[in-house]
Motif scaffolding. Structure first.
Motif, PDB file in Angstrom:
ATOM      1  N   UNK A  97      70.709  37.691   5.704  1.00 50.31           N
ATOM      2  CA  UNK A  97      72.027  38.217   6.021  1.00 50.31           C
ATOM      3  C   UNK A  97      72.329  38.222   7.504  1.00 50.31           C
ATOM      4  N   UNK A  98      71.399  38.711   8.309  1.00 45.17           N
ATOM      5  CA  UNK A  98      71.660  38.771   9.748  1.00 45.17           C
ATOM      6  C   UNK A  98      71.844  37.377  10.330  1.00 45.17           C
ATOM      7  N   UNK A  99      71.115  36.402   9.801  1.00 41.20           N
ATOM      8  CA  UNK A  99      71.242  35.040  10.322  1.00 41.20           C
ATOM      9  C   UNK A  99      72.634  34.470  10.047  1.00 41.20           C
ATOM     10  N   UNK A 100      73.143  34.713   8.836  1.00 41.82           N
ATOM     11  CA  UNK A 100      74.472  34.222   8.494  1.00 41.82           C
ATOM     12  C   UNK A 100      75.542  34.894   9.356  1.00 41.82           C
ATOM     13  N   UNK A 101      75.438  36.196   9.520  1.00 43.92           N
ATOM     14  CA  UNK A 101      76.422  36.926  10.311  1.00 43.92           C
ATOM     15  C   UNK A 101      76.293  36.602  11.798  1.00 43.92           C
ATOM     16  N   UNK A 102      75.068  36.412  12.267  1.00 41.15           N
ATOM     17  CA  UNK A 102      74.857  36.050  13.668  1.00 41.15           C
ATOM     18  C   UNK A 102      75.413  34.664  13.957  1.00 41.15           C
ATOM     19  N   UNK A 103      75.288  33.763  13.003  1.00 41.34           N
ATOM     20  CA  UNK A 103      75.843  32.410  13.185  1.00 41.34           C
ATOM     21  C   UNK A 103      77.347  32.480  13.417  1.00 41.34           C
ATOM     22  N   UNK A 104      78.031  33.331  12.654  1.00 43.70           N
ATOM     23  CA  UNK A 104      79.475  33.464  12.808  1.00 43.70           C
ATOM     24  C   UNK A 104      79.849  34.012  14.173  1.00 43.70           C
ATOM     25  N   UNK A 105      78.943  34.802  14.757  1.00 45.63           N
ATOM     26  CA  UNK A 105      79.235  35.452  16.036  1.00 45.63           C
ATOM     27  C   UNK A 105      78.626  34.723  17.235  1.00 45.63           C
TER      28      UNK A 105
END
Length: 351
Positions: A97-105
């Motif tokens: 989850x953090x990787x997906x959200x970090x990618x967006x940011x």
């Protein structure tokens, strides 16, 4: 490596002159005074942290501390313990989850093994103290010496990242069962009864919550942590991942960058960090209100108000990743909006 005293001494008060200048510039933007609310507060805080009103965006990184917990053996989690190792490896593949959200940011994710109960994992920074900490229901999580050494090593890791160009640090964690020691820490540090801060964690059955509360009560009674000594609390009822996050907060503040908190686990660590070095508080940016019980208790004790309320309780640094975009928005407001003092308000003259 610094001593703990030297590390604390490096954490400076915020630069009040820079904050005043930043607020003056924000007040002079093309908008009603105060109309962009907490974005304006973020800008002022960042100016004080960076010690300049000239704010620029920079590299953003979330350091995720991963470790297993001996208290898992008390039946306080329904997720298998080996999921810590599985998810740590999945993090190196960008699948969590953090990787997906970090990618967006546009945020980097740095996963660190400080105590996973497995052999070293490829792609994971190895700072393993041991394969899981002690069972806090029966013994301390670790020795005071182990806690202090890991705290300093984690602080040095954070400072090294800043030296290599990271401008904003976020914290995250990975460890099955870690809401139990976090609840114990919050209970001790806020003087609150365990029943008021112990939550369901990763889908723990609500009809068994009384057992988890009893385990936290037992851990506190068995170890008798000193609420005035943050390091003692970490060593006795914490865990390696919690020590690591606390160290990142101390190191980030010492290096002069903002620290973006995540959820309940990070609140517990922030309580300890502020107990060790009260000036750390000025460097903290709370991201979201975790759905985990006890979050409001911890945040109220620190007088911190998160930016977001998304009913999230994943951990990993997921809330911190989303909040990074709010910080970018504050930067854009500050640097791209026109100023009232400029000739921006006049309509074009018809030809």
């Amino acid at each position: 490596m610094h001593t703990l005293g030297q590390l604390i001494d490096q954490i400076k008060p915020l630069d009040q002159d820079a904050m005043k200048q930043a607020k003056h510039q924000t007040d002079g933007l093309l908008k009603p005074l105060g109309s962009l609310g907490r974005l304006e507060d973020i800008v002022t805080q960042l100016a004080g942290i960076y010690r300049t009103p000239e704010l620029k965006t920079g590299r953003k990184q979330i350091i995720v501390m991963a470790a297993d917990h001996g208290v898992f053996d008390e039946g306080i989690a329904v997720t298998p313990k080996n999921v810590t190792a599985i998810q740590a490896f999945n993090m190196t593949r960008g699948l969590t989850g953090v990787c997906a959200l970090a990618h967006a940011a546009g945020v980097e994710v740095n996963i660190v093994d400080v105590g996973i109960d497995c052999d070293p994992l490829p792609g994971v920074l190895n700072m393993k103290v041991a394969r899981g900490c002690g069972n806090i229901a029966k013994e301390p999580a670790m020795t005071r010496e182990q806690a202090e050494q890991l705290l300093l090593a984690s602080a040095n890791l954070a400072m090294a990242q800043v030296a290599n160009g990271v401008a904003i640090l976020g914290v995250g964690e990975l460890g099955i069962g870690n809401t139990t020691p976090a609840a114990a820490m919050v209970s001790v540090l806020t003087g609150t009864k365990p029943e008021q801060v112990v939550g369901l964690g990763a889908n723990f059955p609500s009809d068994r919550l009384h057992h988890k509360i009893a385990v936290v009560e037992q851990a506190i009674a068995c170890n008798r942590p000193d609420p005035n000594d943050g390091l003692d609390v970490l060593a006795k009822v914490g865990g390696f991942d919690l020590v690591g996050m606390t160290g990142v907060m101390l190191g980030g503040a010492a290096a002069g960058v903002p620290i973006v908190l995540d959820g309940f686990l990070s609140y517990a660590c922030a309580l300890v960090a502020c107990r060790i070095a009260p000036q750390v508080w000025h460097y903290l940016l709370p991201s979201h209100l975790s759905a985990e019980k006890g979050s409001c208790v911890a945040l109220a004790h620190m007088d911190l108000k998160p930016f977001l309320q998304l009913d999230m309780r994943l951990g990993e640094g997921s809330g911190a990743a989303i909040a990074m975009q709010i910080i970018d928005a504050a930067h854009s407001m500050y640097n791209r909006m026109g100023k009232l003092a400029d000739d921006n308000l006049a309509l074009p003259v018809p030809s």
